[in-house]
Design a protein around this motif. Structure first.
Motif, PDB file in Angstrom:
ATOM      1  N   TYR A 136       0.968  -1.156   0.061  1.00 20.48           N
ATOM      2  CA  TYR A 136      -0.017   0.090   0.036  1.00 20.48           C
ATOM      3  C   TYR A 136       0.833   1.486   0.093  1.00 20.48           C
ATOM      4  N   TRP A 137       2.117   1.143  -0.631  1.00 22.89           N
ATOM      5  CA  TRP A 137       2.901   2.118  -0.670  1.00 22.89           C
ATOM      6  C   TRP A 137       2.429   3.556  -1.488  1.00 22.89           C
ATOM      7  N   LEU A 138       1.538   3.321  -2.238  1.00 18.04           N
ATOM      8  CA  LEU A 138       1.021   4.673  -2.837  1.00 18.04           C
ATOM      9  C   LEU A 138      -0.100   5.462  -1.901  1.00 18.04           C
ATOM     10  N   PRO A 139      -1.044   4.629  -1.515  1.00 20.53           N
ATOM     11  CA  PRO A 139      -2.119   5.424  -0.854  1.00 20.53           C
ATOM     12  C   PRO A 139      -1.477   5.834   0.545  1.00 20.53           C
ATOM     13  N   LEU A 140      -0.420   5.232   1.062  1.00 16.79           N
ATOM     14  CA  LEU A 140       0.462   5.708   2.139  1.00 16.79           C
ATOM     15  C   LEU A 140       1.009   6.854   1.829  1.00 16.79           C
ATOM     16  N   LEU A 141       1.832   6.924   0.866  1.00 17.38           N
ATOM     17  CA  LEU A 141       2.246   8.189   0.459  1.00 17.38           C
ATOM     18  C   LEU A 141       1.303   9.300   0.253  1.00 17.38           C
ATOM     19  N   ALA A 142       0.166   9.058  -0.268  1.00 19.78           N
ATOM     20  CA  ALA A 142      -0.611  10.073  -0.926  1.00 19.78           C
ATOM     21  C   ALA A 142      -1.196  10.779   0.747  1.00 19.78           C
ATOM     22  N   LEU A 143      -1.404   9.785   1.585  1.00 18.53           N
ATOM     23  CA  LEU A 143      -2.155  10.169   2.977  1.00 18.53           C
ATOM     24  C   LEU A 143      -0.962  10.628   4.200  1.00 18.53           C
ATOM     25  N   VAL A 201     -11.721  24.519   9.531  1.00 18.19           N
ATOM     26  CA  VAL A 201     -12.284  24.471   8.165  1.00 18.19           C
ATOM     27  C   VAL A 201     -11.442  23.929   7.394  1.00 18.19           C
ATOM     28  N   ILE A 202     -10.006  24.384   7.355  1.00 21.88           N
ATOM     29  CA  ILE A 202      -9.077  24.115   6.290  1.00 21.88           C
ATOM     30  C   ILE A 202      -8.920  22.749   6.484  1.00 21.88           C
ATOM     31  N   VAL A 203      -8.549  22.346   7.690  1.00 29.02           N
ATOM     32  CA  VAL A 203      -7.973  20.880   8.050  1.00 29.02           C
ATOM     33  C   VAL A 203      -9.161  19.880   7.408  1.00 29.02           C
ATOM     34  N   ILE A 204     -10.382  20.144   7.647  1.00 25.20           N
ATOM     35  CA  ILE A 204     -11.312  19.216   6.963  1.00 25.20           C
ATOM     36  C   ILE A 204     -11.430  19.298   5.770  1.00 25.20           C
ATOM     37  N   VAL A 205     -11.471  20.463   5.090  1.00 26.73           N
ATOM     38  CA  VAL A 205     -11.571  20.696   3.740  1.00 26.73           C
ATOM     39  C   VAL A 205     -10.573  20.077   2.931  1.00 26.73           C
ATOM     40  N   VAL A 206      -9.199  20.335   3.396  1.00 26.87           N
ATOM     41  CA  VAL A 206      -8.209  20.033   2.487  1.00 26.87           C
ATOM     42  C   VAL A 206      -7.957  18.538   2.463  1.00 26.87           C
ATOM     43  N   ARG A 207      -8.351  17.829   3.696  1.00 26.75           N
ATOM     44  CA  ARG A 207      -8.254  16.338   3.603  1.00 26.75           C
ATOM     45  C   ARG A 207      -9.383  15.728   2.625  1.00 26.75           C
ATOM     46  N   ILE A 208     -10.622  16.267   2.698  1.00 29.85           N
ATOM     47  CA  ILE A 208     -11.489  15.810   1.707  1.00 29.85           C
ATOM     48  C   ILE A 208     -11.240  16.013   0.358  1.00 29.85           C
ATOM     49  N   VAL A 209     -10.869  17.258   0.151  1.00 28.93           N
ATOM     50  CA  VAL A 209     -10.475  17.503  -1.454  1.00 28.93           C
ATOM     51  C   VAL A 209      -9.296  16.640  -1.986  1.00 28.93           C
ATOM     52  N   TRP A 210      -8.267  16.544  -1.313  1.00 28.88           N
ATOM     53  CA  TRP A 210      -7.092  15.617  -1.474  1.00 28.88           C
ATOM     54  C   TRP A 210      -7.424  14.287  -1.815  1.00 28.88           C
ATOM     55  N   VAL A 211      -8.306  13.688  -0.712  1.00 31.34           N
ATOM     56  CA  VAL A 211      -8.429  12.172  -0.740  1.00 31.34           C
ATOM     57  C   VAL A 211      -9.253  12.071  -1.768  1.00 31.34           C
ATOM     58  N   MET A 212     -10.336  12.697  -2.009  1.00 37.61           N
ATOM     59  CA  MET A 212     -11.352  12.409  -3.122  1.00 37.61           C
ATOM     60  C   MET A 212     -10.534  12.729  -4.542  1.00 37.61           C
ATOM     61  N   LEU A 213      -9.902  13.567  -4.705  1.00 34.13           N
ATOM     62  CA  LEU A 213      -9.032  13.795  -5.952  1.00 34.13           C
ATOM     63  C   LEU A 213      -8.152  12.622  -6.087  1.00 34.13           C
ATOM     64  N   GLN A 233     -15.088   4.092  -0.247  1.00 31.94           N
ATOM     65  CA  GLN A 233     -13.841   4.191   0.409  1.00 31.94           C
ATOM     66  C   GLN A 233     -13.146   5.616   0.471  1.00 31.94           C
ATOM     67  N   GLY A 234     -13.349   6.278  -0.618  1.00 32.12           N
ATOM     68  CA  GLY A 234     -12.688   7.673  -0.558  1.00 32.12           C
ATOM     69  C   GLY A 234     -13.498   8.505   0.511  1.00 32.12           C
ATOM     70  N   LEU A 235     -14.692   8.531   0.429  1.00 34.68           N
ATOM     71  CA  LEU A 235     -15.444   9.211   1.412  1.00 34.68           C
ATOM     72  C   LEU A 235     -15.154   8.922   3.011  1.00 34.68           C
ATOM     73  N   LEU A 236     -15.094   7.492   3.170  1.00 34.99           N
ATOM     74  CA  LEU A 236     -14.792   7.114   4.476  1.00 34.99           C
ATOM     75  C   LEU A 236     -13.483   7.583   4.802  1.00 34.99           C
ATOM     76  N   VAL A 237     -12.369   7.414   4.040  1.00 33.68           N
ATOM     77  CA  VAL A 237     -11.081   8.058   4.402  1.00 33.68           C
ATOM     78  C   VAL A 237     -10.975   9.384   4.555  1.00 33.68           C
ATOM     79  N   SER A 238     -11.764  10.122   3.900  1.00 37.42           N
ATOM     80  CA  SER A 238     -11.815  11.315   3.762  1.00 37.42           C
ATOM     81  C   SER A 238     -12.262  12.158   5.079  1.00 37.42           C
ATOM     82  N   TRP A 239     -13.427  11.327   5.512  1.00 38.37           N
ATOM     83  CA  TRP A 239     -14.112  11.724   6.706  1.00 38.37           C
ATOM     84  C   TRP A 239     -13.402  11.374   8.052  1.00 38.37           C
ATOM     85  N   SER A 240     -12.379  10.237   7.977  1.00 30.87           N
ATOM     86  CA  SER A 240     -11.678   9.664   9.131  1.00 30.87           C
ATOM     87  C   SER A 240     -10.340  10.577   9.528  1.00 30.87           C
TER      88      SER A 240
END
Length: 513
Positions: free
Chosen positions: A79-86, A307-319, A341-348
């Protein structure tokens, strides 16, 4: 004494509130946050400051060890790619976005703004796991979230350390810049050395309380030594934990392992409680010395950071999620990440212990320290309440298909273990071998699927019923004076181990609360 009494009060409040979290879909860190702030707001609670380097060692070292010990190194390759992304890109994006806002709208110096970004960037897996563990979810998603929590802590703490060094001594970073390149590899080497030393010494302390204490001495010791040598204490602890997790289990007795797990679980939980209390106490002091106009501005700024912390994660994870899904379909990959899966990760993205500990670790004279601490507490409380209380309903709404991979691997591995046990009997036909062979073959038949649904539960129920009957008889023998106390405790220990052996794996875990 006052701090000790207050800590006891918070422990009691946490225990009571956690009973609610066990019955309702509320993460236990959310309850801890509420309890910590409520207790710290009481007028008789004394002000308290903790030495910055002590805060990092006390709270971060055991949390990192606990997370790194449970994370499988092979998952890094898979899972190196999603781990790198997150764990890397998401942390950098969040840090950059928060730092930019802090400079433009908060007037913070650049280094202080980067420190704030690094403090609020890493999510806490314990907060998400408290909810996720109650649902059947894709294993890949859970593994990625666990790995993210480990490695994003390391990335954020490295950024935080450099930012604090730059803000506190602007000229120092230029002087030691060449040494910073060696911090990471030297920290990894130090972790390996400590792990080898632990694996060598631990068997000589097996079965003693000293063995458990030795685990704590080595965990805190690797952090302290790395800190004294100006190496990466974070990577040293992570490396130490992963090496110990790889080599130690083969040399550790079951009794020592069960004892160690329970002690570590209680320790990390207690440190969570203490961190929330200390953070709440500092927030109360900060609020008390801010003028009404300053307080309004500070709360508005802190809300903006949330707000920034929440929004940045949602935008990046969904992209990332949608981009990887398109790439996987184009290359006909079998595992295409779903939007759910993207929605779950972005909201976790709940923040927790690491954010609290790094905020507490800021020096007393750090630029805009009060504003940073207040913002960190707002982000922790905001994400725990907003996301923590809605994560469960979101999972139910997404309705993930059941992932049978875990159960399949479990049954396959059990068969292999039973085959190995049968092989040790060879051709022996004595009474002991025949009895044990029948027991192994009966277990093998169950794992092969030669049973009806519910048979396994019935077998477990019968085992527990037999153990309960033996316990009742043992208690009667003790009360009647027919056996000595030493005999009672010896047989009680045997029944305890038998009961643990009859439990399913999830039943042996000590849950928070």
């Amino acid at each position: 004494m006052a701090l000790f009494e207050t800590s006891l009060l918070l422990m009691l409040a946490a225990i009571l509130l956690l009973q609610i979290s066990r019955r309702w879909p509320v993460p236990y860190p959310t309850m801890l946050a509420m309890a910590g702030v409520a207790v710290a707001a009481m007028p008789w609670v004394p002000p308290f400051e903790i030495e910055p380097r002590l805060a990092l060692a006390l709270f971060i070292a055991p949390a990192l060890f606990d997370a790194a010990y449970d994370f499988p190194p092979r998952a890094l390759l898979r899972y190196w790619l999603p781990l790198l992304a997150l764990a890397a890109i998401a942390v950098l994006l969040t840090t950059g976005a928060v730092a930019t806002a802090a400079v433009w709208f908060g007037g913070l110096p650049v280094a202080a703004a980067i420190a704030l970004g690094a403090i609020v960037a890493p999510p806490d897996a314990a907060a998400a796991s408290a909810v996720l563990g109650r649902f059947t979810l894709p294993r890949s998603t859970l593994t990625v979230l666990e790995g993210e929590s480990l490695f994003n802590d390391a990335v954020a703490l490295l950024i935080f350390t450099w930012a604090v060094t730059t803000a506190s001594s602007p000229g120092l970073l230029n002087d030691i810049a060449p040494l910073l390149v060696l911090e990471a590899p030297a920290g990894i080497v130090l972790g390996i050395v400590f792990a080898k030393l632990y694996v060598y010494c631990a068997p000589r302390l097996a079965g003693t309380l000293g063995g458990t204490l030795f685990e704590f001495v080595m965990t805190f010791g690797v952090w302290v030594v790395a800190d004294r040598l100006h190496l990466s204490a974070i990577l040293a602890v992570v490396t130490f934990a992963m090496m110990v997790a790889r080599d130690a289990p083969d040399r550790q007795a079951a009794r020592d392992r069960l004892h160690s797990y329970s002690v570590w679980g209680a320790t990390v939980f207690m440190l969570n409680v203490l961190a929330f209390l200390l953070m709440g106490m500092q927030a109360r002091t900060i609020v008390g010395r801010l003028a009404p106009g300053e307080l309004g501005h500070a709360m508005l700024f802190a809300g903006g950071v949330l707000v920034i912390v929440i929004v940045v994660r949602i935008v990046w994870v969904m992209l990332y999620n949608r981009g990887m899904a398109a790439w996987a379909r184009a290359h006909q990959w079998p595992d295409v990440p779903s939007t759910g899966q993207g929605l779950l990760v972005s909201w976790s993205g709940m923040r927790g212990l690491v954010t609290l500990a790094t905020a507490l670790a800021l020096p007393g004279d750090f630029p805009a320290r009060d504003l940073i601490v207040l913002s960190a507490l707002t982000v922790v409380l905001g994400t725990l309440v907003l996301q923590g209380l809605t994560l469960g309903p979101l999972i139910r709404r997404l309705n993930f298909p059941k992932d049978d991979g875990y159960d399949t691997e479990l049954v396959t591995a059990r068969r292999a273990l039973l085959d190995a046990a049968l092989a040790t009997l060879g051709d022996r036909q004595d009474i002991a071998a025949k009895h044990l062979r029948k027991a192994y073959q009966a277990e093998h038949a169950v794992e092969e699927g030669g049973h009806q649904p519910g048979d396994m539960e019935e077998i477990d129920a019968l085992r527990h019923k037999g153990i309960e009957a033996r316990r009742n008889t043992l208690s009667r023998l003790r009360r009647s004076g027919r056996i000595d106390e030493s005999v009672f405790h010896a047989l009680e220990l045997e029944l305890d181990w038998a009961e643990v052996a009859a439990m399913r794996s999830e039943e042996t875990e000590i849950v928070q609360g």
